[in-house]
Design a protein around this motif. Structure first.
Motif, PDB file in Angstrom:
ATOM      1  N   UNK A  23      25.603  31.199  31.652  1.00  6.13           N
ATOM      2  CA  UNK A  23      24.914  32.326  31.032  1.00  6.13           C
ATOM      3  C   UNK A  23      25.126  32.194  29.528  1.00  6.13           C
ATOM      4  N   UNK A  24      24.033  32.044  28.793  1.00  6.22           N
ATOM      5  CA  UNK A  24      24.201  31.810  27.365  1.00  6.22           C
ATOM      6  C   UNK A  24      23.023  32.373  26.579  1.00  6.22           C
ATOM      7  N   UNK A  25      23.249  32.635  25.278  1.00  6.34           N
ATOM      8  CA  UNK A  25      22.155  33.096  24.414  1.00  6.34           C
ATOM      9  C   UNK A  25      21.287  31.914  23.994  1.00  6.34           C
ATOM     10  N   UNK A  62      27.209  47.963  38.595  1.00  6.76           N
ATOM     11  CA  UNK A  62      28.593  48.384  38.844  1.00  6.76           C
ATOM     12  C   UNK A  62      28.824  48.674  40.321  1.00  6.76           C
ATOM     13  N   UNK A  63      27.857  49.364  40.958  1.00 14.33           N
ATOM     14  CA  UNK A  63      28.007  49.664  42.379  1.00 14.33           C
ATOM     15  C   UNK A  63      27.970  48.392  43.220  1.00 14.33           C
ATOM     16  N   UNK A  64      27.086  47.487  42.862  1.00 12.69           N
ATOM     17  CA  UNK A  64      27.022  46.225  43.589  1.00 12.69           C
ATOM     18  C   UNK A  64      28.321  45.442  43.399  1.00 12.69           C
ATOM     19  N   UNK A  77      27.161  37.200  37.751  1.00  8.97           N
ATOM     20  CA  UNK A  77      25.929  37.498  37.016  1.00  8.97           C
ATOM     21  C   UNK A  77      25.052  38.382  37.881  1.00  8.97           C
ATOM     22  N   UNK A  78      24.348  39.316  37.247  1.00  5.67           N
ATOM     23  CA  UNK A  78      23.383  40.152  37.954  1.00  5.67           C
ATOM     24  C   UNK A  78      22.242  40.502  37.009  1.00  5.67           C
ATOM     25  N   UNK A 224      30.837  39.359  33.934  1.00  4.89           N
ATOM     26  CA  UNK A 224      32.141  40.014  34.076  1.00  4.89           C
ATOM     27  C   UNK A 224      32.593  40.793  32.843  1.00  4.89           C
ATOM     28  N   UNK A 225      32.074  40.441  31.667  1.00  4.09           N
ATOM     29  CA  UNK A 225      32.517  41.137  30.458  1.00  4.09           C
ATOM     30  C   UNK A 225      31.412  41.890  29.727  1.00  4.09           C
TER      31      UNK A 225
END
Length: 241
Positions: A23-25, A62-64, A77-78, A224-225
């Protein structure tokens, strides 16, 4: 007890399964995008809608994430799935765990979803694809996960015929493409872009000859962050381990 040699230790450690997810910009044309690259068959990519315990839509990352944690998994990742209807119901096809929870939608009018050609993003094992809606129906595929949305951004390397460089509809946008080498790339723009710019980004920068628009201004992602979500979703794509 006999001790393992250093070489054998390396072999044992190296045999542990690892995700390929990145995951990156990515900046293109002055616009910032967050791009998640997923390798089907190696990364555990799944689609979620309802919590099996409550039967209510997860709605939030968050719920997932909390549900996955209870299952001993970690959300890596979501992002949101395709366009949905009132009541947190997918507007088009939603297949989860091989079960069709909402059917293919043949609509030809009514907003971006029905701006033909629209299409389906599907995944099964190490294979993934983006197909135009009627082509998907004819193919009689049996994917493990699939979502329908619209419009198609790129089809066989060609931009959607309704897009033009001077388009005046600028929104934050998200989409998914199946790219050279079979990798899946999800992208969420950090700022408003028109369809032409977004589709060109998938084709020319990410190398995806086939890509599908997922949703607009409410689109978001989580790692995660970081969690950029401001509104609830019906469908949520996740990568976890």
């Amino acid at each position: 007890m006999p001790r393992l040699s250093p070489i054998l230790c390396l072999l044992v450690l190296g045999s542990a399964p690892a995700t390929a997810l990145t995951v990156k910009p990515v900046v293109a044309g002055g616009t910032l995008y967050t791009v998640a690259t997923v390798t089907p068959g190696r990364d555990d990519l799944r689609l979620h809608w309802r919590n099996p315990t409550t039967s209510a839509p997860y709605a939030t990352f968050a719920q997932l994430g909390a549900r996955l944690k209870k299952e001993g998994r970690t959300l890596l990742f979501a992002t949101n799935s395709g366009i949905y209807a009132p009541g947190m119901t997918p507007l088009g096809l939603h297949i989860e765990g091989g079960r069709t929870l909402t059917p293919l939608n043949p609509a030809r009018s009514g907003g971006n979803f029905a701006l033909r050609p629209n299409g389906v993003f599907w995944i099964k094992g190490s294979r993934a694809g983006v197909l135009e809606t009627d082509a998907y129906r004819r193919a009689r595929l049996t994917p493990t996960y699939a979502t329908q949305s619209g419009p198609l951004l790129v089809q066989g390397g060609q931009l959607h015929p309704a897009f033009n460089k001077g388009g005046t509809s600028f929104k934050l946008r998200s989409g998914v493409g199946v790219c050279k080498g079979g990798q899946v790339r999800f992208a969420v723009s950090a700022g408003p872009v028109n369809f032409y710019t977004f589709a060109t980004f998938f084709r020319d920068t990410l190398g995806c000859p086939d890509a599908l628009y997922l949703d607009g201004s409410i689109s978001a992602y989580a790692t995660p962050d970081r969690d950029t979500q401001l509104a609830g979703f019906a469908g949520i794509w996740s990568v976890s381990r």
